[in-house]
Design a protein around this motif. Structure first.
Motif, PDB file in Angstrom:
ATOM      1  N   LEU A  79      40.236  31.232   4.165  1.00 47.55           N
ATOM      2  CA  LEU A  79      41.189  30.327   4.800  1.00 47.55           C
ATOM      3  C   LEU A  79      40.496  29.350   5.745  1.00 47.55           C
ATOM      4  CD1 LEU A  79      44.270  32.605   5.510  1.00 47.55           C
ATOM      5  CD2 LEU A  79      44.071  30.757   3.850  1.00 47.55           C
ATOM      6  N   LYS A  80      39.443  29.801   6.392  1.00 44.73           N
ATOM      7  CA  LYS A  80      38.684  28.890   7.256  1.00 44.73           C
ATOM      8  C   LYS A  80      38.030  27.792   6.424  1.00 44.73           C
ATOM      9  CE  LYS A  80      37.766  32.124  11.003  1.00 44.73           C
ATOM     10  NZ  LYS A  80      36.748  32.916  11.708  1.00 44.73           N
ATOM     11  N   THR A  81      37.507  28.177   5.263  1.00 44.50           N
ATOM     12  CA  THR A  81      36.901  27.189   4.369  1.00 44.50           C
ATOM     13  C   THR A  81      37.945  26.196   3.876  1.00 44.50           C
ATOM     14  OG1 THR A  81      35.289  28.828   3.658  1.00 44.50           O
ATOM     15  CG2 THR A  81      35.560  26.893   2.257  1.00 44.50           C
ATOM     16  N   LEU A  82      39.096  26.711   3.465  1.00 41.77           N
ATOM     17  CA  LEU A  82      40.160  25.825   2.990  1.00 41.77           C
ATOM     18  C   LEU A  82      40.677  24.923   4.108  1.00 41.77           C
ATOM     19  CD1 LEU A  82      42.164  28.309   0.724  1.00 41.77           C
ATOM     20  CD2 LEU A  82      40.545  26.535   0.015  1.00 41.77           C
ATOM     21  N   ASN A  83      40.704  25.434   5.312  1.00 38.70           N
ATOM     22  CA  ASN A  83      41.133  24.633   6.457  1.00 38.70           C
ATOM     23  C   ASN A  83      40.157  23.474   6.705  1.00 38.70           C
ATOM     24  OD1 ASN A  83      42.740  23.880   8.593  1.00 38.70           O
ATOM     25  ND2 ASN A  83      41.771  25.283  10.025  1.00 38.70           N
ATOM     26  N   ARG A  84      38.861  23.761   6.554  1.00 43.64           N
ATOM     27  CA  ARG A  84      37.861  22.693   6.702  1.00 43.64           C
ATOM     28  C   ARG A  84      38.055  21.619   5.637  1.00 43.64           C
ATOM     29  NH1 ARG A  84      32.602  25.426   6.199  1.00 43.64           N
ATOM     30  NH2 ARG A  84      33.809  27.283   6.451  1.00 43.64           N
ATOM     31  N   PHE A  85      38.346  22.055   4.417  1.00 42.85           N
ATOM     32  CA  PHE A  85      38.594  21.080   3.344  1.00 42.85           C
ATOM     33  C   PHE A  85      39.824  20.239   3.640  1.00 42.85           C
ATOM     34  CE2 PHE A  85      36.326  23.402  -0.390  1.00 42.85           C
ATOM     35  CZ  PHE A  85      35.102  23.012   0.131  1.00 42.85           C
ATOM     36  N   ASP A  93      38.969  15.744  -4.793  1.00 45.17           N
ATOM     37  CA  ASP A  93      39.996  16.649  -5.311  1.00 45.17           C
ATOM     38  C   ASP A  93      39.413  17.688  -6.271  1.00 45.17           C
ATOM     39  OD1 ASP A  93      42.007  15.564  -3.850  1.00 45.17           O
ATOM     40  OD2 ASP A  93      42.781  14.284  -5.472  1.00 45.17           O
ATOM     41  N   THR A  94      38.379  17.327  -7.004  1.00 48.71           N
ATOM     42  CA  THR A  94      37.782  18.290  -7.940  1.00 48.71           C
ATOM     43  C   THR A  94      37.099  19.429  -7.182  1.00 48.71           C
ATOM     44  OG1 THR A  94      35.773  16.933  -8.050  1.00 48.71           O
ATOM     45  CG2 THR A  94      37.432  16.608  -9.778  1.00 48.71           C
ATOM     46  N   GLU A  95      36.435  19.114  -6.064  1.00 52.10           N
ATOM     47  CA  GLU A  95      35.812  20.165  -5.251  1.00 52.10           C
ATOM     48  C   GLU A  95      36.877  21.099  -4.668  1.00 52.10           C
ATOM     49  OE1 GLU A  95      31.919  18.776  -2.981  1.00 52.10           O
ATOM     50  OE2 GLU A  95      33.579  17.330  -2.738  1.00 52.10           O
ATOM     51  N   ILE A  96      37.958  20.510  -4.211  1.00 51.83           N
ATOM     52  CA  ILE A  96      39.046  21.312  -3.648  1.00 51.83           C
ATOM     53  C   ILE A  96      39.647  22.200  -4.729  1.00 51.83           C
ATOM     54  CG2 ILE A  96      41.357  21.221  -2.628  1.00 51.83           C
ATOM     55  CD1 ILE A  96      40.501  18.645  -1.204  1.00 51.83           C
ATOM     56  N   GLN A  97      39.867  21.644  -5.925  1.00 54.65           N
ATOM     57  CA  GLN A  97      40.465  22.426  -7.006  1.00 54.65           C
ATOM     58  C   GLN A  97      39.554  23.559  -7.437  1.00 54.65           C
ATOM     59  OE1 GLN A  97      43.663  21.929  -8.058  1.00 54.65           O
ATOM     60  NE2 GLN A  97      43.321  23.912  -9.011  1.00 54.65           N
ATOM     61  N   GLU A  98      38.233  23.305  -7.525  1.00 54.95           N
ATOM     62  CA  GLU A  98      37.281  24.357  -7.888  1.00 54.95           C
ATOM     63  C   GLU A  98      37.288  25.475  -6.854  1.00 54.95           C
ATOM     64  OE1 GLU A  98      33.471  22.509  -8.311  1.00 54.95           O
ATOM     65  OE2 GLU A  98      34.046  21.419 -10.127  1.00 54.95           O
ATOM     66  N   THR A  99      37.303  25.097  -5.575  1.00 52.31           N
ATOM     67  CA  THR A  99      37.310  26.086  -4.503  1.00 52.31           C
ATOM     68  C   THR A  99      38.598  26.904  -4.527  1.00 52.31           C
ATOM     69  OG1 THR A  99      35.988  24.574  -3.155  1.00 52.31           O
ATOM     70  CG2 THR A  99      37.027  26.407  -2.020  1.00 52.31           C
ATOM     71  N   LEU A 100      39.724  26.243  -4.740  1.00 55.62           N
ATOM     72  CA  LEU A 100      41.002  26.949  -4.827  1.00 55.62           C
ATOM     73  C   LEU A 100      41.027  27.907  -6.015  1.00 55.62           C
ATOM     74  CD1 LEU A 100      43.592  24.158  -3.949  1.00 55.62           C
ATOM     75  CD2 LEU A 100      43.143  26.242  -2.659  1.00 55.62           C
ATOM     76  N   ASP A 101      40.490  27.483  -7.150  1.00 54.02           N
ATOM     77  CA  ASP A 101      40.455  28.351  -8.329  1.00 54.02           C
ATOM     78  C   ASP A 101      39.596  29.588  -8.076  1.00 54.02           C
ATOM     79  OD1 ASP A 101      42.133  26.642  -9.665  1.00 54.02           O
ATOM     80  OD2 ASP A 101      40.512  25.603 -10.755  1.00 54.02           O
ATOM     81  N   LYS A 102      38.426  29.370  -7.465  1.00 52.16           N
ATOM     82  CA  LYS A 102      37.547  30.506  -7.133  1.00 52.16           C
ATOM     83  C   LYS A 102      38.234  31.448  -6.142  1.00 52.16           C
ATOM     84  CE  LYS A 102      33.177  28.070  -7.712  1.00 52.16           C
ATOM     85  NZ  LYS A 102      32.009  27.496  -6.992  1.00 52.16           N
TER      86      LYS A 102
END
Length: 164
Positions: A79-85, A93-102
């Protein structure tokens, strides 16, 4: 003379009534204390052996607890990583989508492992042990666990100062 005898007689009845009242209060307090002491003996803590949990079950329970604890720690990190994003406008958006999928795949994998372990434990644990472990939250009870501490030391009543 007779008035004096009546007064003494009346005052002696008052002292007798007071003494009886005090003795009744002491007796009532004694009964209440005895009942509380007896109740506390009935609520003694149960041990693993009382619940029918063997040392092998205990190691599996500790492994399950550690797995759940690690899942919570990892969830906070993710969640901290997603908050930074969310705050960073340069992330694509592709980096965010890859991170969310992982993030979601890892979460599903860990949850599946926890569910598998819980099902195995439910099949082998005695009913009383299942009940107490569900109440404690070691086995799933449907109540979400608190992941982070509440921020009670934050000052919310102050007005933010503007910088010049």
């Amino acid at each position: 003379m007779q008035d004096g005898k009546r007064l003494r007689k009346r005052y002696s009845h008052i002292w007798i009534k007071r003494t009886v009242s005090i003795l009744i209060c002491v007796g009532l307090c004694g009964v209440i204390a005895w009942a509380q002491q007896r109740e506390n003996k009935n609520e003694q803590a149960r041990t693993w052996a009382d619940l029918g949990v063997t040392p092998a079950h205990q190691t599996e329970l500790k492994a399950l607890w550690e797995l759940k604890r690690q899942q919570e720690i990892q969830a906070v990190k993710d969640l901290k990583t997603l908050n930074r994003f969310a705050k960073d406008s340069l992330v694509t958006d592709t980096e965010i989508q890859e991170t969310l999928d992982k993030f979601r795949a890892k979460r599903e994998e860990t949850q599946a492992q926890i569910d598998k372990t819980e099902k195995a434990l439910i099949e082998i644990l005695p009913t009383q042990a299942q009940l107490h472990l569900t109440l404690l939250g070691i086995l799933d009870n449907g109540v979400p666990r608190r992941i982070t501490k509440s921020q009670t030391n934050k000052k919310t009543d102050e007005i933010p100062q503007q910088t010049k």
